[in-house]
Design a protein around this motif. Structure first.
Motif, short mmCIF file in Angstrom:
data_model
loop_
_atom_site.label_atom_id
_atom_site.label_comp_id
_atom_site.label_asym_id
_atom_site.label_seq_id
_atom_site.Cartn_x
_atom_site.Cartn_y
_atom_site.Cartn_z
N ASN A 70 -2.77 3.78 -25.06
CA ASN A 70 -3.54 3.78 -26.29
C ASN A 70 -4.28 5.10 -26.42
OD1 ASN A 70 -6.31 3.47 -25.00
ND2 ASN A 70 -5.33 1.58 -24.27
N PHE A 71 -4.90 5.35 -27.57
CA PHE A 71 -5.54 6.65 -27.80
C PHE A 71 -6.72 6.91 -26.86
CE2 PHE A 71 -8.38 4.05 -30.32
CZ PHE A 71 -9.60 4.72 -30.28
N MET A 72 -7.29 5.86 -26.30
CA MET A 72 -8.39 6.01 -25.34
C MET A 72 -7.87 6.37 -23.95
SD MET A 72 -11.40 5.27 -26.82
CE MET A 72 -12.50 4.51 -25.63
N GLN A 73 -6.57 6.05 -23.70
CA GLN A 73 -5.92 6.27 -22.41
C GLN A 73 -6.64 5.55 -21.27
OE1 GLN A 73 -5.60 10.59 -22.19
NE2 GLN A 73 -3.66 10.52 -23.29
N PRO A 162 6.67 5.33 -40.40
CA PRO A 162 6.35 6.76 -40.52
C PRO A 162 5.77 7.40 -39.27
CG PRO A 162 5.64 5.59 -42.49
CD PRO A 162 6.05 4.55 -41.50
N THR A 163 5.00 6.61 -38.48
CA THR A 163 4.39 7.12 -37.25
C THR A 163 4.35 6.00 -36.22
OG1 THR A 163 2.11 6.40 -37.71
CG2 THR A 163 2.78 8.54 -38.64
N PRO A 164 4.11 6.34 -34.95
CA PRO A 164 3.82 5.29 -33.97
C PRO A 164 2.47 4.64 -34.31
CG PRO A 164 4.38 7.37 -32.91
CD PRO A 164 4.14 7.67 -34.35
N TYR A 165 2.20 3.51 -33.68
CA TYR A 165 0.90 2.84 -33.82
C TYR A 165 -0.22 3.75 -33.31
CZ TYR A 165 -2.86 -0.44 -32.59
OH TYR A 165 -4.08 -1.07 -32.45
N ASP A 166 -1.36 3.71 -33.99
CA ASP A 166 -2.56 4.46 -33.62
C ASP A 166 -2.38 5.97 -33.66
OD1 ASP A 166 -4.71 2.83 -33.49
OD2 ASP A 166 -4.81 2.68 -31.32
N SER A 167 -1.47 6.44 -34.49
CA SER A 167 -1.31 7.88 -34.69
C SER A 167 -2.48 8.40 -35.53
CB SER A 167 0.00 8.17 -35.42
OG SER A 167 0.03 9.49 -35.89
N PHE A 168 -2.98 9.58 -35.17
CA PHE A 168 -4.06 10.20 -35.95
C PHE A 168 -3.52 11.22 -36.95
CE2 PHE A 168 -7.92 9.59 -32.87
CZ PHE A 168 -7.73 8.23 -32.94
N SER A 169 -2.22 11.19 -37.23
CA SER A 169 -1.63 12.19 -38.12
C SER A 169 -1.75 11.74 -39.58
CB SER A 169 -0.15 12.40 -37.78
OG SER A 169 0.62 11.28 -38.19
N ALA A 170 -1.59 12.69 -40.50
CA ALA A 170 -1.67 12.41 -41.93
C ALA A 170 -0.60 11.41 -42.35
CB ALA A 170 -1.52 13.71 -42.72
N ALA A 171 0.55 11.42 -41.66
CA ALA A 171 1.67 10.54 -42.01
C ALA A 171 1.36 9.07 -41.78
CB ALA A 171 2.91 10.95 -41.22
N ALA A 172 0.26 8.77 -41.10
CA ALA A 172 -0.14 7.38 -40.87
C ALA A 172 -0.67 6.72 -42.14
CB ALA A 172 -1.19 7.31 -39.77
N ALA A 173 -1.02 7.50 -43.13
CA ALA A 173 -1.58 6.96 -44.38
C ALA A 173 -0.57 6.07 -45.09
CB ALA A 173 -2.01 8.10 -45.29
N ALA A 174 -1.08 5.02 -45.71
CA ALA A 174 -0.22 4.01 -46.34
C ALA A 174 0.62 4.54 -47.48
CB ALA A 174 -1.08 2.85 -46.83
N LYS A 175 0.19 5.64 -48.11
CA LYS A 175 0.95 6.18 -49.25
C LYS A 175 1.46 7.60 -48.99
CE LYS A 175 -1.44 3.38 -52.74
NZ LYS A 175 -2.30 3.41 -53.95
N PHE A 176 1.51 7.99 -47.73
CA PHE A 176 2.00 9.34 -47.41
C PHE A 176 3.45 9.46 -47.85
CE2 PHE A 176 3.54 12.77 -44.66
CZ PHE A 176 2.52 13.71 -44.82
N GLU A 177 3.74 10.50 -48.59
CA GLU A 177 5.06 10.63 -49.24
C GLU A 177 6.14 11.24 -48.37
OE1 GLU A 177 6.06 9.57 -52.22
OE2 GLU A 177 4.13 8.63 -52.62
N LYS A 178 5.79 12.24 -47.56
CA LYS A 178 6.82 13.00 -46.85
C LYS A 178 7.28 12.31 -45.57
CE LYS A 178 5.20 17.42 -48.73
NZ LYS A 178 4.65 18.75 -48.41
N VAL A 179 7.95 11.18 -45.74
CA VAL A 179 8.52 10.43 -44.62
C VAL A 179 9.97 10.10 -44.96
CG1 VAL A 179 6.29 9.45 -43.93
CG2 VAL A 179 7.75 8.19 -45.53
N SER A 180 10.73 9.68 -43.97
CA SER A 180 12.13 9.35 -44.23
C SER A 180 12.25 8.15 -45.16
CB SER A 180 12.85 9.05 -42.91
OG SER A 180 12.44 7.79 -42.40
#
Length: 227
Positions: A70-73, A162-180
């Motif tokens: 997890n992100f806390m490791q 779009p991303t793995p669970y608990d990703s802190f990237s912009a692609a984690a957003a529910a409406k992020f457009e630039k995904v497959s």
């Protein structure tokens, strides 16, 4: 004249000091007494924190905070269990049933989270936008939020997101457009079926869903071991 000026100056100084004084912070009401929790369930059965796996036996669990993955490791939960308030679990039952007919199922990463854990997350998270502020508490602390994804029933494998669970990237957003196209299709399908049963996606986390009636429930700080 001098006396009047002095009075005016003192009055203005006192007013300015009062304006600059920080507002008193309201103490957060968090239920940490197991007996208090039991009393609340007696008054309203919907307050019960139901163990998700017991209520929905074929649901999959991947409780990351009971591991170091997890992100806390670090291990945050002593037990790999997931709970939610009764109406939330009832919604998940209906969602699971509908998904199963289509060959899919839910995998739960997290449900109810004791308030103490939220405090630890906030202290150590590098990006505070992805963790709840303890000053307000989390909907996870109310037993009204779940982190989850979709799996293929036959293979047990997670669907592409779009991303793995608990990703802190912009692609984690529910409406992020630039995904497959595949990731967008799966994400939007999950968001739609969850919304159908009053579970609404968090804007910056495609995997996080809040029960629409969360305001009716107290913040909790009771460990899994007592439930």
């Amino acid at each position: 004249m001098k006396v009047s000026c002095l009075i005016f100056f003192l009055s203005f100084s006192l007013f300015a000091a009062a304006q600059n004084k920080p507002a008193a912070t309201r103490k957060l009401d968090v239920v940490s007494s197991y007996n208090q929790y039991l009393a609340s369930v007696k008054l309203n059965p919907n307050n019960e924190l139901v163990e998700i796996k017991k209520a929905i036996p074929n649901i999959k669990l991947d409780i990351r905070y009971a591991t170091r993955n997890n992100f806390m490791q670090q291990v945050m939960y002593k037990q790999a269990r997931a709970f939610a308030r009764k109406p939330v679990v009832e919604a998940l039952k209906k969602i699971q049933k509908e998904l199963n007919k289509k060959g899919y199922g839910l995998k739960i990463f997290d449900g109810y989270r004791p308030y103490t854990i939220t405090v630890e997350f906030y202290k150590k998270a590098s990006d505070k936008n992805f963790v709840a502020n303890p000053a307000k508490g989390s909907k996870h602390n109310r037993g009204c939020a779940v982190d989850l994804t979709l799996i293929n029933l036959k293979t047990g494998k997670e669907l592409v997101m779009p991303t793995p669970y608990d990703s802190f990237s912009a692609a984690a957003a529910a409406k992020f457009e630039k995904v497959s196209l595949e990731a967008r299709k799966n994400r939007d399908f999950l968001i739609a079926i969850m919304s159908k049963y009053s579970m609404n996606v968090l804007e910056n986390e495609w995997w996080h869903y809040d029960y629409s009636g969360w305001r009716s429930y107290d913040l909790m700080d009771i460990p899994f071991e007592k439930l």
